[in-house]
Design a protein around this motif. Structure first.
Motif, short mmCIF file in Angstrom:
data_model
loop_
_atom_site.label_atom_id
_atom_site.label_comp_id
_atom_site.label_asym_id
_atom_site.label_seq_id
_atom_site.Cartn_x
_atom_site.Cartn_y
_atom_site.Cartn_z
N GLY A 33 46.63 50.40 59.98
CA GLY A 33 47.74 49.45 59.94
C GLY A 33 48.60 49.55 61.18
N GLY A 34 48.91 50.79 61.59
CA GLY A 34 49.69 50.98 62.81
C GLY A 34 48.96 50.45 64.02
N LEU A 35 47.64 50.68 64.07
CA LEU A 35 46.84 50.20 65.21
C LEU A 35 46.76 48.68 65.23
N THR A 36 46.53 48.09 64.06
CA THR A 36 46.37 46.63 63.99
C THR A 36 47.67 45.90 64.30
N VAL A 37 48.75 46.31 63.64
CA VAL A 37 50.03 45.62 63.82
C VAL A 37 50.72 46.07 65.11
N GLY A 38 50.69 47.39 65.36
CA GLY A 38 51.41 47.92 66.50
C GLY A 38 50.77 47.63 67.84
N LEU A 39 49.44 47.53 67.88
CA LEU A 39 48.75 47.31 69.15
C LEU A 39 48.06 45.96 69.22
N PHE A 40 47.14 45.70 68.29
CA PHE A 40 46.34 44.48 68.39
C PHE A 40 47.18 43.22 68.23
N SER A 41 48.16 43.24 67.30
CA SER A 41 49.00 42.05 67.16
C SER A 41 49.87 41.84 68.40
N ARG A 42 50.28 42.95 69.04
CA ARG A 42 51.02 42.86 70.30
C ARG A 42 50.18 42.20 71.38
N LEU A 43 48.92 42.61 71.46
CA LEU A 43 48.02 42.01 72.45
C LEU A 43 47.79 40.53 72.16
N GLY A 44 47.63 40.20 70.88
CA GLY A 44 47.46 38.80 70.51
C GLY A 44 48.69 37.97 70.85
N MET A 45 49.87 38.52 70.56
CA MET A 45 51.11 37.81 70.88
C MET A 45 51.28 37.66 72.39
N HIS A 46 50.90 38.70 73.14
CA HIS A 46 50.99 38.64 74.60
C HIS A 46 50.11 37.51 75.15
N LEU A 47 48.91 37.39 74.60
CA LEU A 47 48.02 36.30 75.01
C LEU A 47 48.64 34.94 74.72
N LEU A 48 49.20 34.79 73.53
CA LEU A 48 49.79 33.50 73.15
C LEU A 48 51.01 33.18 74.00
N ILE A 49 51.81 34.18 74.34
CA ILE A 49 52.97 33.94 75.20
C ILE A 49 52.53 33.52 76.59
N PRO A 135 47.00 27.27 71.57
CA PRO A 135 46.51 26.29 70.61
C PRO A 135 46.56 26.82 69.17
N LEU A 136 46.77 25.91 68.24
CA LEU A 136 47.00 26.29 66.85
C LEU A 136 45.82 27.07 66.28
N ALA A 137 44.61 26.64 66.59
CA ALA A 137 43.42 27.31 66.06
C ALA A 137 43.36 28.76 66.52
N LEU A 138 43.73 29.00 67.78
CA LEU A 138 43.72 30.37 68.30
C LEU A 138 44.80 31.21 67.64
N ALA A 139 46.01 30.67 67.52
CA ALA A 139 47.12 31.41 66.93
C ALA A 139 46.83 31.79 65.49
N VAL A 140 46.35 30.82 64.70
CA VAL A 140 46.03 31.11 63.30
C VAL A 140 44.83 32.05 63.22
N GLY A 141 43.83 31.83 64.07
CA GLY A 141 42.64 32.66 64.06
C GLY A 141 42.94 34.13 64.32
#
Length: 207
Positions: A33-49, A135-141
């Protein structure tokens, strides 16, 4: 020793390794959970930004400032991930005995179910996150794939933990198990309908 005493002794001997396996699985869930939310979600958000510069600095639905990566914010997100991981670990221990079929099917059903239900808690048509991030598909995906990945890894890890400690995977059989499975299927269908509805609303607003 009577047969009843012998049965009690066997149960007591099994209880120790099974409790140890459960605690290890909870620890694995917290780590993932820490890895997924703390790191991977950060990377995903960085890409979207990076793809949506106008969202930089906007406060997200969760109260975080998009595009701002601070030590305090990262630690806070890590702790949130550990907490959510523990919750997912408890749910995993409760739901895993209902799984059936080959290993790949059990892992897939747990991951898809968890990813879909978790996505309904993140994707909201009335928030700002998915109206700004495209794009919406990427963000939701991304936010569907992350909990799927977490649960799939947890199931594989839990299986390895149990093999290493010589404990069998618990199974719930009988009519009660099928009733509970039916309720979970209904929950899954409602989650899919909710997610599709929110995505449709977001797509209509964007178009």
């Amino acid at each position: 020793m009577s047969s009843a005493d012998a049965s009690t002794t066997v149960r007591d001997r099994r209880a120790g390794p099974e409790a140890g396996s459960a605690l290890r699985i909870l620890g694995a869930a917290a780590l993932l959970g820490g890895l997924t939310v703390g790191l991977f979600s950060r990377l995903g958000m960085h890409l979207l930004i990076r793809l949506n510069a106008d969202a930089d600095g906007v406060t997200s639905d969760d109260g975080f400032e998009m595009g701002r990566f601070t030590v305090g914010g990262s630690l806070n997100l890590l702790l949130v991930g550990v907490g959510l991981g523990l919750v997912s670990g408890v749910l995993y221990l409760l739901l895993q005995p209902l799984c059936f079929g080959p290993d790949w099917f059990r892992t897939l059903s747990l991951a898809v179910g968890a990813g879909t239900v978790a996505a309904t808690q993140v994707v909201h048509a009335d928030g700002v996150d998915f109206r700004l991030l495209g794009p919406l598909a990427l963000a939701v995906g991304i936010f569907v794939a992350l909990p799927m990945l977490q649960v799939a890894l947890l199931d594989l890890w839990a299986r390895r933990i149990r093999r290493g400690r010589g404990t069998a995977e618990p199974r719930l059989g009988g009519a009660l198990a099928w009733v509970l499975r039916g309720l979970l299927v209904v929950w899954f269908v409602l989650a899919v309908a909710s997610l599709v509805g929110d995505v449709h609303t977001l797509a209509a607003a964007a178009g």
